[in-house]
Design a protein around this motif. Structure first.
Motif, PDB file in Angstrom:
ATOM      1  N   GLU A  67     -36.848  -4.868  19.607  1.00 27.89           N
ATOM      2  CA  GLU A  67     -38.153  -4.319  19.233  1.00 27.89           C
ATOM      3  C   GLU A  67     -37.983  -3.484  17.974  1.00 27.89           C
ATOM      4  N   GLN A  68     -39.061  -3.373  17.222  1.00 29.62           N
ATOM      5  CA  GLN A  68     -39.021  -2.603  15.992  1.00 29.62           C
ATOM      6  C   GLN A  68     -39.134  -1.111  16.306  1.00 29.62           C
ATOM      7  N   THR A  69     -38.387  -0.294  15.572  1.00 28.88           N
ATOM      8  CA  THR A  69     -38.433   1.152  15.783  1.00 28.88           C
ATOM      9  C   THR A  69     -38.788   1.846  14.478  1.00 28.88           C
ATOM     10  N   ASP A  70     -39.242   3.079  14.601  1.00 27.28           N
ATOM     11  CA  ASP A  70     -39.550   3.903  13.441  1.00 27.28           C
ATOM     12  C   ASP A  70     -38.948   5.276  13.699  1.00 27.28           C
ATOM     13  N   ASP A  74     -40.439   8.367  15.731  1.00 24.27           N
ATOM     14  CA  ASP A  74     -39.943   8.476  17.102  1.00 24.27           C
ATOM     15  C   ASP A  74     -38.949   9.602  17.332  1.00 24.27           C
ATOM     16  N   TYR A  82     -43.093   7.964  26.173  1.00 23.50           N
ATOM     17  CA  TYR A  82     -43.537   6.766  25.467  1.00 23.50           C
ATOM     18  C   TYR A  82     -44.940   6.544  25.799  1.00 23.50           C
TER      19      TYR A  82
END
Length: 82
Positions: A67-70, A74, A82
């Motif tokens: 999954e893409q994270t930032d 975050d 979450y």
């Protein structure tokens, strides 16, 4: 260092000094590095180069967790928020 390098510089009116080019090159001083100044009990001045570690993690490979994270968004999340 491969050999001794000696040079002089002048302290200006604002108490700044310029590290001579030959000294910068021999010591490997780069923009952003810090110099640690010490004066011993006998009044002798010494200067130590403190290298900055820009890009300390640049050799690490990213890990795909599916999954893409930032990280900027975050970083303050607490487990369960979450």
């Amino acid at each position: 260092m491969s050999h001794d390098v000696e040079d002089e510089t002048t302290v200006n009116d604002s108490y700044s000094v310029t590290v001579p080019a030959a000294v910068r090159e021999e010591a490997g001083i780069e923009a952003g590095d810090k110099l640690r100044w010490r004066v011993d009990d006998e009044g002798r001045l010494s200067v130590e180069l403190v290298k900055q570690r820009y890009g300390a993690f640049s050799d690490l490979e990213p890990v795909d967790i599916g999954e893409q994270t930032d990280a900027a968004e975050d970083h303050d999340l607490v487990a369960g928020d979450y």
